[in-house]
Scaffold this motif. Structure first.
Motif, PDB file in Angstrom:
ATOM      1  N   ASP A 106       0.810  -1.221   0.000  1.00  0.00           N
ATOM      2  CA  ASP A 106       0.000   0.000   0.000  1.00  0.00           C
ATOM      3  C   ASP A 106       0.845   1.274   0.000  1.00  0.00           C
ATOM      4  O   ASP A 106       0.406   2.304   0.488  1.00  0.00           O
ATOM      5  CB  ASP A 106      -0.990  -0.003   1.164  1.00  0.00           C
ATOM      6  CG  ASP A 106      -2.410   0.252   0.671  1.00  0.00           C
ATOM      7  OD1 ASP A 106      -2.631   0.203  -0.550  1.00  0.00           O
ATOM      8  OD2 ASP A 106      -3.285   0.509   1.506  1.00  0.00           O
ATOM      9  N   THR A 107       2.036   1.191  -0.557  1.00  0.00           N
ATOM     10  CA  THR A 107       2.890   2.356  -0.737  1.00  0.00           C
ATOM     11  C   THR A 107       2.651   2.895  -2.145  1.00  0.00           C
ATOM     12  O   THR A 107       2.581   2.128  -3.093  1.00  0.00           O
ATOM     13  CB  THR A 107       4.371   1.972  -0.580  1.00  0.00           C
ATOM     14  OG1 THR A 107       4.560   1.377   0.700  1.00  0.00           O
ATOM     15  CG2 THR A 107       5.276   3.181  -0.726  1.00  0.00           C
ATOM     16  N   THR A 108       2.531   4.203  -2.269  1.00  0.00           N
ATOM     17  CA  THR A 108       2.335   4.813  -3.578  1.00  0.00           C
ATOM     18  C   THR A 108       3.642   5.416  -4.059  1.00  0.00           C
ATOM     19  O   THR A 108       4.283   6.179  -3.329  1.00  0.00           O
ATOM     20  CB  THR A 108       1.248   5.897  -3.511  1.00  0.00           C
ATOM     21  OG1 THR A 108       0.039   5.290  -3.043  1.00  0.00           O
ATOM     22  CG2 THR A 108       1.003   6.522  -4.868  1.00  0.00           C
ATOM     23  N   ILE A 109       4.033   5.051  -5.280  1.00  0.00           N
ATOM     24  CA  ILE A 109       5.249   5.551  -5.891  1.00  0.00           C
ATOM     25  C   ILE A 109       4.849   6.394  -7.095  1.00  0.00           C
ATOM     26  O   ILE A 109       4.085   5.938  -7.945  1.00  0.00           O
ATOM     27  CB  ILE A 109       6.160   4.393  -6.351  1.00  0.00           C
ATOM     28  CG1 ILE A 109       6.561   3.512  -5.169  1.00  0.00           C
ATOM     29  CG2 ILE A 109       7.388   4.933  -7.069  1.00  0.00           C
ATOM     30  CD1 ILE A 109       7.258   2.230  -5.575  1.00  0.00           C
ATOM     31  N   HIS A 110       5.358   7.613  -7.165  1.00  0.00           N
ATOM     32  CA  HIS A 110       5.168   8.469  -8.338  1.00  0.00           C
ATOM     33  C   HIS A 110       6.476   8.444  -9.121  1.00  0.00           C
ATOM     34  O   HIS A 110       7.493   8.939  -8.634  1.00  0.00           O
ATOM     35  CB  HIS A 110       4.831   9.907  -7.934  1.00  0.00           C
ATOM     36  CG  HIS A 110       3.451  10.065  -7.414  1.00  0.00           C
ATOM     37  ND1 HIS A 110       2.399  10.413  -8.228  1.00  0.00           N
ATOM     38  CD2 HIS A 110       2.937   9.905  -6.172  1.00  0.00           C
ATOM     39  CE1 HIS A 110       1.301  10.473  -7.504  1.00  0.00           C
ATOM     40  NE2 HIS A 110       1.594  10.165  -6.257  1.00  0.00           N
ATOM     41  N   ALA A 111       6.448   7.857 -10.301  1.00  0.00           N
ATOM     42  CA  ALA A 111       7.624   7.820 -11.167  1.00  0.00           C
ATOM     43  C   ALA A 111       7.346   8.727 -12.357  1.00  0.00           C
ATOM     44  O   ALA A 111       6.393   8.500 -13.100  1.00  0.00           O
ATOM     45  CB  ALA A 111       7.903   6.394 -11.622  1.00  0.00           C
ATOM     46  N   HIS A 112       8.152   9.762 -12.528  1.00  0.00           N
ATOM     47  CA  HIS A 112       7.977  10.690 -13.638  1.00  0.00           C
ATOM     48  C   HIS A 112       8.849  10.221 -14.789  1.00  0.00           C
ATOM     49  O   HIS A 112      10.079  10.234 -14.684  1.00  0.00           O
ATOM     50  CB  HIS A 112       8.321  12.117 -13.195  1.00  0.00           C
ATOM     51  CG  HIS A 112       7.425  12.583 -12.107  1.00  0.00           C
ATOM     52  ND1 HIS A 112       7.856  12.844 -10.837  1.00  0.00           N
ATOM     53  CD2 HIS A 112       6.086  12.801 -12.103  1.00  0.00           C
ATOM     54  CE1 HIS A 112       6.834  13.221 -10.098  1.00  0.00           C
ATOM     55  NE2 HIS A 112       5.748  13.200 -10.832  1.00  0.00           N
ATOM     56  N   LYS A 113       8.204   9.811 -15.887  1.00  0.00           N
ATOM     57  CA  LYS A 113       8.902   9.167 -17.001  1.00  0.00           C
ATOM     58  C   LYS A 113       8.557   9.822 -18.323  1.00  0.00           C
ATOM     59  O   LYS A 113       7.414  10.212 -18.564  1.00  0.00           O
ATOM     60  CB  LYS A 113       8.521   7.675 -17.071  1.00  0.00           C
ATOM     61  CG  LYS A 113       8.846   6.887 -15.815  1.00  0.00           C
ATOM     62  CD  LYS A 113      10.323   6.763 -15.596  1.00  0.00           C
ATOM     63  CE  LYS A 113      10.626   5.916 -14.377  1.00  0.00           C
ATOM     64  NZ  LYS A 113      12.044   5.736 -14.176  1.00  0.00           N
ATOM     65  N   ARG A 114       9.569   9.891 -19.167  1.00  0.00           N
ATOM     66  CA  ARG A 114       9.387  10.346 -20.539  1.00  0.00           C
ATOM     67  C   ARG A 114       9.051   9.145 -21.414  1.00  0.00           C
ATOM     68  O   ARG A 114       9.232   7.993 -21.007  1.00  0.00           O
ATOM     69  CB  ARG A 114      10.676  10.994 -21.046  1.00  0.00           C
ATOM     70  CG  ARG A 114      11.074  12.215 -20.282  1.00  0.00           C
ATOM     71  CD  ARG A 114      12.434  12.712 -20.675  1.00  0.00           C
ATOM     72  NE  ARG A 114      12.456  13.110 -22.083  1.00  0.00           N
ATOM     73  CZ  ARG A 114      13.472  13.729 -22.661  1.00  0.00           C
ATOM     74  NH1 ARG A 114      14.552  14.022 -21.977  1.00  0.00           N
ATOM     75  NH2 ARG A 114      13.416  14.051 -23.929  1.00  0.00           N
ATOM     76  N   TYR A 115       8.590   9.395 -22.623  1.00  0.00           N
ATOM     77  CA  TYR A 115       8.304   8.298 -23.554  1.00  0.00           C
ATOM     78  C   TYR A 115       9.561   7.470 -23.787  1.00  0.00           C
ATOM     79  O   TYR A 115       9.508   6.245 -23.851  1.00  0.00           O
ATOM     80  CB  TYR A 115       7.762   8.849 -24.875  1.00  0.00           C
ATOM     81  CG  TYR A 115       7.463   7.759 -25.877  1.00  0.00           C
ATOM     82  CD1 TYR A 115       6.257   7.075 -25.829  1.00  0.00           C
ATOM     83  CD2 TYR A 115       8.377   7.406 -26.856  1.00  0.00           C
ATOM     84  CE1 TYR A 115       5.971   6.067 -26.727  1.00  0.00           C
ATOM     85  CE2 TYR A 115       8.108   6.408 -27.762  1.00  0.00           C
ATOM     86  CZ  TYR A 115       6.903   5.734 -27.699  1.00  0.00           C
ATOM     87  OH  TYR A 115       6.629   4.731 -28.590  1.00  0.00           O
ATOM     88  N   SER A 116      10.713   8.134 -23.875  1.00  0.00           N
ATOM     89  CA  SER A 116      11.973   7.406 -24.107  1.00  0.00           C
ATOM     90  C   SER A 116      12.285   6.447 -22.957  1.00  0.00           C
ATOM     91  O   SER A 116      12.921   5.404 -23.165  1.00  0.00           O
ATOM     92  CB  SER A 116      13.128   8.388 -24.315  1.00  0.00           C
ATOM     93  OG  SER A 116      13.281   9.217 -23.184  1.00  0.00           O
ATOM     94  N   ASP A 117      11.831   6.739 -21.734  1.00  0.00           N
ATOM     95  CA  ASP A 117      12.015   5.820 -20.610  1.00  0.00           C
ATOM     96  C   ASP A 117      11.203   4.540 -20.805  1.00  0.00           C
ATOM     97  O   ASP A 117      11.648   3.449 -20.446  1.00  0.00           O
ATOM     98  CB  ASP A 117      11.621   6.489 -19.296  1.00  0.00           C
ATOM     99  CG  ASP A 117      12.534   7.650 -18.939  1.00  0.00           C
ATOM    100  OD1 ASP A 117      13.753   7.557 -19.189  1.00  0.00           O
ATOM    101  OD2 ASP A 117      12.016   8.653 -18.414  1.00  0.00           O
ATOM    102  N   PHE A 118      10.004   4.672 -21.372  1.00  0.00           N
ATOM    103  CA  PHE A 118       9.196   3.493 -21.681  1.00  0.00           C
ATOM    104  C   PHE A 118       9.897   2.638 -22.734  1.00  0.00           C
ATOM    105  O   PHE A 118       9.878   1.412 -22.658  1.00  0.00           O
ATOM    106  CB  PHE A 118       7.799   3.896 -22.160  1.00  0.00           C
ATOM    107  CG  PHE A 118       6.915   4.443 -21.079  1.00  0.00           C
ATOM    108  CD1 PHE A 118       6.084   3.607 -20.345  1.00  0.00           C
ATOM    109  CD2 PHE A 118       6.895   5.793 -20.790  1.00  0.00           C
ATOM    110  CE1 PHE A 118       5.255   4.105 -19.350  1.00  0.00           C
ATOM    111  CE2 PHE A 118       6.081   6.311 -19.799  1.00  0.00           C
ATOM    112  CZ  PHE A 118       5.259   5.462 -19.074  1.00  0.00           C
ATOM    113  N   VAL A 119      10.510   3.284 -23.703  1.00  0.00           N
ATOM    114  CA  VAL A 119      11.261   2.559 -24.739  1.00  0.00           C
ATOM    115  C   VAL A 119      12.436   1.820 -24.114  1.00  0.00           C
ATOM    116  O   VAL A 119      12.710   0.657 -24.453  1.00  0.00           O
ATOM    117  CB  VAL A 119      11.732   3.519 -25.862  1.00  0.00           C
ATOM    118  CG1 VAL A 119      12.643   2.807 -26.845  1.00  0.00           C
ATOM    119  CG2 VAL A 119      10.536   4.122 -26.579  1.00  0.00           C
ATOM    120  N   LEU A 120      13.129   2.465 -23.175  1.00  0.00           N
ATOM    121  CA  LEU A 120      14.251   1.808 -22.495  1.00  0.00           C
ATOM    122  C   LEU A 120      13.783   0.578 -21.711  1.00  0.00           C
ATOM    123  O   LEU A 120      14.454  -0.461 -21.720  1.00  0.00           O
ATOM    124  CB  LEU A 120      14.951   2.791 -21.560  1.00  0.00           C
ATOM    125  CG  LEU A 120      15.760   3.900 -22.215  1.00  0.00           C
ATOM    126  CD1 LEU A 120      16.263   4.884 -21.170  1.00  0.00           C
ATOM    127  CD2 LEU A 120      16.924   3.315 -23.005  1.00  0.00           C
TER     128      LEU A 120
END
Length: 186
Positions: A106-120
């Motif tokens: 029940d821990t919430t993590i906010h990860a700020h990602k660019r589209y290029s991070d999804f590609v990686l």
């Protein structure tokens, strides 16, 4: 106030209720033991015999601990809350997506990602996972360089990336791999 009725009142032909005094517990236990003994005698020699691993009474190939639903993934819920444009459009602006990941603890993590991070992450999964698991990784939404700052396009891409990220992080095996954990914590 209407009187409550029995939920199975009109289903006598579909439901048989056996009173407790008509169940022979000893006979049921003996039948189960006989079925287990029969299954043990035809157990494939390739599987180790284990007292914690009773055979299924339905098939000699299915064991009770197979696919028990226990997931190794750490995430319970994944969604992308929104997106924001960072920088000047003329001077190298980019879009960042707010990936909200709720863990099993029940821990919430906010990860700020660019589209290029999804590609990686996609590339890391393709290189680190065995070939037989590659079909579990959905394709990423395509890149459209001319539409990247339009609100309608970004909202559609947010939904597509949310589907993609959910499919990866909530998968019982892929969601537990090291590449996923590094991506979330980076």
């Amino acid at each position: 106030m209407p009187t409550p009725t029995h939920p199975f009142r009109n289903t006598e032909s579909l439901l048989v209720v056996i009173p407790d005094d008509r169940i022979d517990v000893e006979a049921e236990a003996q039948l189960y033991d006989e079925l287990c003994d029969d299954q043990i005698s035809i157990r494939p020699s390739s599987r180790p015999k284990s007292p914690q691993e009773p055979p299924s009474i339905f098939s000699r190939d299915i064991w009770l601990n197979d696919n028990s639903g226990a997931s190794l993934a750490f995430a319970r819920n994944v969604h992308i809350a929104g997106w924001t444009s960072v920088g000047d459009k003329l001077g190298g602006a980019y879009v960042v997506y707010d990936c909200v990941i709720r863990t099993k603890e029940d821990t919430t993590i906010h990860a700020h990602k660019r589209y290029s991070d999804f590609v990686l992450l996609y590339d890391a999964l393709k290189h680190s996972l065995p070939k037989h698991q590659h079909h579990f990784i959905p394709a990423l939404p395509p890149k459209y360089p001319f539409s990247r700052y339009r609100a309608a396009f970004l909202d559609r891409r947010r939904r597509q990336l949310q589907y993609w990220l959910s499919a990866v992080l909530l998968h019982p095996e892929i969601g537990a791999c090291q590449a996923v954990r590094w991506w979330v914590m980076d």
